[in-house]
Structures are given as C-alpha cells and as structure tokens.
Design a protein around this motif. Structure first.
Motif, PDB file in Angstrom:
ATOM      1  N   ILE A   7      -7.316  -2.758   6.011  1.00  0.00           N
ATOM      2  CA  ILE A   7      -7.330  -4.165   5.581  1.00  0.00           C
ATOM      3  C   ILE A   7      -5.991  -4.550   4.975  1.00  0.00           C
ATOM      4  O   ILE A   7      -5.448  -5.624   5.265  1.00  0.00           O
ATOM      5  N   LEU A   8      -5.425  -3.682   4.155  1.00  0.00           N
ATOM      6  CA  LEU A   8      -4.131  -3.977   3.519  1.00  0.00           C
ATOM      7  C   LEU A   8      -3.032  -4.167   4.557  1.00  0.00           C
ATOM      8  O   LEU A   8      -2.178  -5.046   4.412  1.00  0.00           O
ATOM      9  N   VAL A   9      -3.064  -3.358   5.615  1.00  0.00           N
ATOM     10  CA  VAL A   9      -2.060  -3.495   6.679  1.00  0.00           C
ATOM     11  C   VAL A   9      -2.304  -4.788   7.454  1.00  0.00           C
ATOM     12  O   VAL A   9      -1.360  -5.535   7.739  1.00  0.00           O
ATOM     13  N   GLU A  10      -3.564  -5.076   7.796  1.00  0.00           N
ATOM     14  CA  GLU A  10      -3.876  -6.303   8.538  1.00  0.00           C
ATOM     15  C   GLU A  10      -3.463  -7.552   7.771  1.00  0.00           C
ATOM     16  O   GLU A  10      -3.002  -8.524   8.375  1.00  0.00           O
ATOM     17  N   LYS A  11      -3.632  -7.532   6.454  1.00  0.00           N
ATOM     18  CA  LYS A  11      -3.257  -8.681   5.624  1.00  0.00           C
ATOM     19  C   LYS A  11      -1.739  -8.779   5.444  1.00  0.00           C
ATOM     20  O   LYS A  11      -1.237  -9.784   4.965  1.00  0.00           O
ATOM     21  N   GLY A  12      -1.010  -7.733   5.813  1.00  0.00           N
ATOM     22  CA  GLY A  12       0.439  -7.735   5.667  1.00  0.00           C
ATOM     23  C   GLY A  12       0.909  -7.369   4.276  1.00  0.00           C
ATOM     24  O   GLY A  12       2.066  -7.571   3.929  1.00  0.00           O
ATOM     25  N   TYR A  13       0.012  -6.826   3.464  1.00  0.00           N
ATOM     26  CA  TYR A  13       0.382  -6.448   2.095  1.00  0.00           C
ATOM     27  C   TYR A  13       1.222  -5.177   2.067  1.00  0.00           C
ATOM     28  O   TYR A  13       2.066  -5.006   1.194  1.00  0.00           O
ATOM     29  N   VAL A  14       0.953  -4.262   2.989  1.00  0.00           N
ATOM     30  CA  VAL A  14       1.751  -3.041   3.126  1.00  0.00           C
ATOM     31  C   VAL A  14       1.951  -2.781   4.618  1.00  0.00           C
ATOM     32  O   VAL A  14       1.239  -3.321   5.455  1.00  0.00           O
ATOM     33  N   THR A  15       2.918  -1.946   4.920  1.00  0.00           N
ATOM     34  CA  THR A  15       3.153  -1.580   6.313  1.00  0.00           C
ATOM     35  C   THR A  15       2.339  -0.327   6.656  1.00  0.00           C
ATOM     36  O   THR A  15       1.880   0.394   5.757  1.00  0.00           O
ATOM     37  N   GLN A  16       2.199  -0.089   7.935  1.00  0.00           N
ATOM     38  CA  GLN A  16       1.511   1.126   8.383  1.00  0.00           C
ATOM     39  C   GLN A  16       2.251   2.360   7.869  1.00  0.00           C
ATOM     40  O   GLN A  16       1.630   3.341   7.474  1.00  0.00           O
ATOM     41  N   GLN A  17       3.577   2.299   7.839  1.00  0.00           N
ATOM     42  CA  GLN A  17       4.373   3.431   7.370  1.00  0.00           C
ATOM     43  C   GLN A  17       4.128   3.700   5.886  1.00  0.00           C
ATOM     44  O   GLN A  17       4.052   4.864   5.461  1.00  0.00           O
ATOM     45  N   GLN A  18       4.017   2.637   5.082  1.00  0.00           N
ATOM     46  CA  GLN A  18       3.741   2.827   3.657  1.00  0.00           C
ATOM     47  C   GLN A  18       2.365   3.462   3.458  1.00  0.00           C
ATOM     48  O   GLN A  18       2.207   4.374   2.642  1.00  0.00           O
ATOM     49  N   LEU A  19       1.388   2.988   4.213  1.00  0.00           N
ATOM     50  CA  LEU A  19       0.046   3.544   4.123  1.00  0.00           C
ATOM     51  C   LEU A  19       0.048   5.020   4.518  1.00  0.00           C
ATOM     52  O   LEU A  19      -0.531   5.861   3.824  1.00  0.00           O
ATOM     53  N   GLU A  20       0.716   5.331   5.615  1.00  0.00           N
ATOM     54  CA  GLU A  20       0.778   6.718   6.060  1.00  0.00           C
ATOM     55  C   GLU A  20       1.506   7.599   5.046  1.00  0.00           C
ATOM     56  O   GLU A  20       1.151   8.767   4.866  1.00  0.00           O
ATOM     57  N   GLY A  21       2.501   7.022   4.360  1.00  0.00           N
ATOM     58  CA  GLY A  21       3.204   7.769   3.321  1.00  0.00           C
ATOM     59  C   GLY A  21       2.286   8.152   2.176  1.00  0.00           C
ATOM     60  O   GLY A  21       2.328   9.282   1.678  1.00  0.00           O
ATOM     61  N   VAL A  22       1.441   7.223   1.764  1.00  0.00           N
ATOM     62  CA  VAL A  22       0.479   7.513   0.700  1.00  0.00           C
ATOM     63  C   VAL A  22      -0.474   8.615   1.139  1.00  0.00           C
ATOM     64  O   VAL A  22      -0.727   9.571   0.412  1.00  0.00           O
ATOM     65  N   LEU A  23      -0.998   8.482   2.354  1.00  0.00           N
ATOM     66  CA  LEU A  23      -1.955   9.468   2.842  1.00  0.00           C
ATOM     67  C   LEU A  23      -1.307  10.845   3.005  1.00  0.00           C
ATOM     68  O   LEU A  23      -1.947  11.865   2.744  1.00  0.00           O
ATOM     69  N   ALA A  24      -0.045  10.876   3.413  1.00  0.00           N
ATOM     70  CA  ALA A  24       0.656  12.146   3.589  1.00  0.00           C
ATOM     71  C   ALA A  24       0.873  12.849   2.256  1.00  0.00           C
ATOM     72  O   ALA A  24       0.734  14.065   2.153  1.00  0.00           O
ATOM     73  N   VAL A  25       1.203  12.070   1.221  1.00  0.00           N
ATOM     74  CA  VAL A  25       1.500  12.659  -0.089  1.00  0.00           C
ATOM     75  C   VAL A  25       0.225  12.936  -0.882  1.00  0.00           C
ATOM     76  O   VAL A  25       0.084  13.988  -1.491  1.00  0.00           O
ATOM     77  N   LYS A  26      -0.686  11.998  -0.867  1.00  0.00           N
ATOM     78  CA  LYS A  26      -1.870  12.087  -1.728  1.00  0.00           C
ATOM     79  C   LYS A  26      -3.110  12.626  -1.033  1.00  0.00           C
ATOM     80  O   LYS A  26      -4.056  13.013  -1.686  1.00  0.00           O
ATOM     81  N   LEU A  41       4.101  -1.052  -4.586  1.00  0.00           N
ATOM     82  CA  LEU A  41       4.049  -1.620  -3.240  1.00  0.00           C
ATOM     83  C   LEU A  41       2.933  -2.640  -3.064  1.00  0.00           C
ATOM     84  O   LEU A  41       2.851  -3.304  -2.033  1.00  0.00           O
ATOM     85  N   LEU A  42       2.065  -2.758  -4.067  1.00  0.00           N
ATOM     86  CA  LEU A  42       0.895  -3.610  -3.968  1.00  0.00           C
ATOM     87  C   LEU A  42       0.578  -4.152  -5.354  1.00  0.00           C
ATOM     88  O   LEU A  42       0.803  -3.473  -6.355  1.00  0.00           O
ATOM     89  N   THR A  43       0.074  -5.387  -5.410  1.00  0.00           N
ATOM     90  CA  THR A  43      -0.355  -5.936  -6.696  1.00  0.00           C
ATOM     91  C   THR A  43      -1.860  -5.733  -6.839  1.00  0.00           C
ATOM     92  O   THR A  43      -2.581  -5.543  -5.855  1.00  0.00           O
ATOM     93  N   GLU A  44      -2.315  -5.798  -8.073  1.00  0.00           N
ATOM     94  CA  GLU A  44      -3.744  -5.667  -8.323  1.00  0.00           C
ATOM     95  C   GLU A  44      -4.512  -6.803  -7.641  1.00  0.00           C
ATOM     96  O   GLU A  44      -5.613  -6.600  -7.120  1.00  0.00           O
ATOM     97  N   GLN A  45      -3.926  -8.003  -7.643  1.00  0.00           N
ATOM     98  CA  GLN A  45      -4.570  -9.147  -6.998  1.00  0.00           C
ATOM     99  C   GLN A  45      -4.748  -8.898  -5.498  1.00  0.00           C
ATOM    100  O   GLN A  45      -5.787  -9.207  -4.932  1.00  0.00           O
ATOM    101  N   GLN A  46      -3.727  -8.348  -4.867  1.00  0.00           N
ATOM    102  CA  GLN A  46      -3.824  -8.049  -3.433  1.00  0.00           C
ATOM    103  C   GLN A  46      -4.919  -7.019  -3.167  1.00  0.00           C
ATOM    104  O   GLN A  46      -5.673  -7.141  -2.202  1.00  0.00           O
ATOM    105  N   LEU A  47      -5.008  -6.013  -4.030  1.00  0.00           N
ATOM    106  CA  LEU A  47      -6.052  -5.005  -3.875  1.00  0.00           C
ATOM    107  C   LEU A  47      -7.430  -5.636  -4.029  1.00  0.00           C
ATOM    108  O   LEU A  47      -8.342  -5.356  -3.245  1.00  0.00           O
ATOM    109  N   MET A  48      -7.602  -6.516  -5.008  1.00  0.00           N
ATOM    110  CA  MET A  48      -8.890  -7.162  -5.228  1.00  0.00           C
ATOM    111  C   MET A  48      -9.288  -8.015  -4.013  1.00  0.00           C
ATOM    112  O   MET A  48     -10.447  -8.025  -3.609  1.00  0.00           O
TER     113      MET A  48
END
Length: 70
Positions: A7-26, A41-48
């Motif tokens: 959802i975050l990628v579809e909304k344009g809040y983060v890129t696919q690469q940023q998401l994959e970076g989080v998943l790779a590290v965490k 990379l993200l605001t609390e409002q965007q997450l909500m």
C-alpha cells in the motif's frame, strides 16, 4: 488483504527499493511502517492513511427487530 508495504508503494509514499531495503535489513517480521518512520522515509500520518486502507471499517451490526404491539 494487502500488505502494508504494498500500500505504501502504491500510494507513492516510499519506493519499492526503500521497502526492499527495510525487509532486507529488518526481515519479513519487521514492523515496516515503524522502521520507515525511524529512518525518516515515512511520516506517521502517511502510515495511518495506509493502515486505514489496509483495514476497512467494520460494518455496523444489523438492526435489532422491534417488537410489534399486539
């Protein structure tokens, strides 16, 4: 139900690469939204907003029948 990262990628809040970076590290079990906020990379409002999309409101219960006077 869509994953929050999708959802975050579809909304344009983060890129696919940023998401994959989080998943790779965490790892897959990470709370992706919280990590993205910590990394700036993200605001609390965007997450909500994304969580609202992920979890639609539950419908109201059906009305209870009213007894008819006899």
């Amino acid at each position: 139900m869509k994953m929050i990262g999708e959802i975050l990628v579809e909304k344009g809040y983060v890129t696919q690469q940023q998401l994959e970076g989080v998943l790779a590290v965490k790892g897959e079990d990470a709370q992706v939204g919280q990590v993205l906020i910590q990394w700036g990379l993200l605001t609390e409002q965007q997450l909500m907003e994304a969580l609202d999309i992920q979890t639609p409101p539950t419908p109201p219960p059906p009305p209870t029948p009213t007894p008819t006077p006899t």
